[in-house]
Design a protein around this motif. Sequence first.
Motif, mmCIF file in Angstrom:
data_model
loop_
_atom_site.group_PDB
_atom_site.id
_atom_site.type_symbol
_atom_site.label_atom_id
_atom_site.label_comp_id
_atom_site.label_asym_id
_atom_site.label_seq_id
_atom_site.Cartn_x
_atom_site.Cartn_y
_atom_site.Cartn_z
ATOM 1 N N ASP A 116 28.061 10.912 -8.762
ATOM 2 C CA ASP A 116 26.908 10.231 -9.362
ATOM 3 C C ASP A 116 26.859 10.377 -10.886
ATOM 4 O OD1 ASP A 116 26.215 12.893 -9.389
ATOM 5 O OD2 ASP A 116 24.290 12.623 -8.413
ATOM 6 N N THR A 117 27.706 11.212 -11.452
ATOM 7 C CA THR A 117 27.788 11.315 -12.911
ATOM 8 C C THR A 117 29.031 10.628 -13.465
ATOM 9 O OG1 THR A 117 28.903 13.454 -12.744
ATOM 10 C CG2 THR A 117 26.487 13.468 -13.000
ATOM 11 N N ASP A 118 29.926 10.229 -12.580
ATOM 12 C CA ASP A 118 31.174 9.575 -12.967
ATOM 13 C C ASP A 118 31.557 8.603 -11.849
ATOM 14 O OD1 ASP A 118 33.540 8.915 -14.268
ATOM 15 O OD2 ASP A 118 34.623 10.664 -13.493
ATOM 16 N N CYS A 119 30.973 7.412 -11.887
ATOM 17 C CA CYS A 119 31.109 6.443 -10.789
ATOM 18 C C CYS A 119 31.815 5.171 -11.252
ATOM 19 C CB CYS A 119 29.728 6.114 -10.233
ATOM 20 S SG CYS A 119 29.753 4.957 -8.868
ATOM 21 N N TRP A 120 33.027 4.954 -10.728
ATOM 22 C CA TRP A 120 33.785 3.745 -11.016
ATOM 23 C C TRP A 120 33.921 2.936 -9.741
ATOM 24 C CZ3 TRP A 120 38.597 4.645 -14.611
ATOM 25 C CH2 TRP A 120 38.178 5.219 -15.820
ATOM 26 N N LEU A 121 33.922 1.616 -9.894
ATOM 27 C CA LEU A 121 34.104 0.704 -8.769
ATOM 28 C C LEU A 121 35.184 -0.309 -9.094
ATOM 29 C CD1 LEU A 121 30.378 -0.295 -8.117
ATOM 30 C CD2 LEU A 121 31.677 1.431 -6.891
ATOM 31 N N ILE A 122 35.854 -0.780 -8.058
ATOM 32 C CA ILE A 122 36.799 -1.882 -8.199
ATOM 33 C C ILE A 122 36.117 -3.110 -7.594
ATOM 34 C CG2 ILE A 122 39.041 -2.823 -7.534
ATOM 35 C CD1 ILE A 122 39.966 0.140 -7.152
ATOM 36 N N VAL A 166 38.045 -2.893 -12.885
ATOM 37 C CA VAL A 166 37.454 -1.561 -12.761
ATOM 38 C C VAL A 166 36.217 -1.490 -13.645
ATOM 39 C CG1 VAL A 166 37.839 0.917 -13.064
ATOM 40 C CG2 VAL A 166 39.729 -0.556 -12.333
ATOM 41 N N TYR A 167 35.120 -1.024 -13.038
ATOM 42 C CA TYR A 167 33.846 -0.919 -13.736
ATOM 43 C C TYR A 167 33.346 0.520 -13.675
ATOM 44 C CZ TYR A 167 33.954 -5.968 -13.284
ATOM 45 O OH TYR A 167 34.324 -7.293 -13.356
ATOM 46 N N ASP A 168 32.919 1.045 -14.828
ATOM 47 C CA ASP A 168 32.294 2.367 -14.892
ATOM 48 C C ASP A 168 30.789 2.138 -14.844
ATOM 49 O OD1 ASP A 168 31.187 4.819 -15.473
ATOM 50 O OD2 ASP A 168 32.369 5.166 -17.281
ATOM 51 N N VAL A 169 30.201 2.331 -13.665
ATOM 52 C CA VAL A 169 28.779 2.057 -13.462
ATOM 53 C C VAL A 169 27.925 3.332 -13.480
ATOM 54 C CG1 VAL A 169 29.206 -0.106 -12.244
ATOM 55 C CG2 VAL A 169 29.049 2.030 -10.951
#
Length: 135
Positions: free
Chosen positions: A23-29, A34-37
């Motif tokens: 929850d402090t370092d959340c990336w999604l594809i 790639v998104y740093d959300v």
Amino acid sequence: MTKGKQTKEKVFTEEEVAKHNSDTDCWLIIGGNVYDVSKYLDDHPGGSEVLMEFAGADGTSMFEDVGHSSEARSTMKDYLVGSVKGNGSAKKTASAAGSATTTKSSEQAQGGLSPLAIVFLLLAVALGVYFTQSQ
């Protein structure tokens, strides 16, 4: 690298993205990008749990199934950090890449019946039932 405004796109492996799953370092594809959300978790209208379910992984299917607005797709650009290495679908659709515009014809091209087609289908079924029972 400035968030959402890098001059040269960074390419990540799926293994690198998978490390960003908290929850402090959340990336999604999404759509090969790639998104740093991490900083968007608390602002996501569906809640942080939805994003955390796909933290460090590919959430393309879920993202597309939900049917996000053009505003949501535009917001994604602010969190883009790169793309996934070796992903043939990295740039396959403008919508998955964060396009701010979605037309009705492109939505219908993705599948499903238009409302008009549904009305005609229901009318045909009703007429079929009516004529079958009147004989």
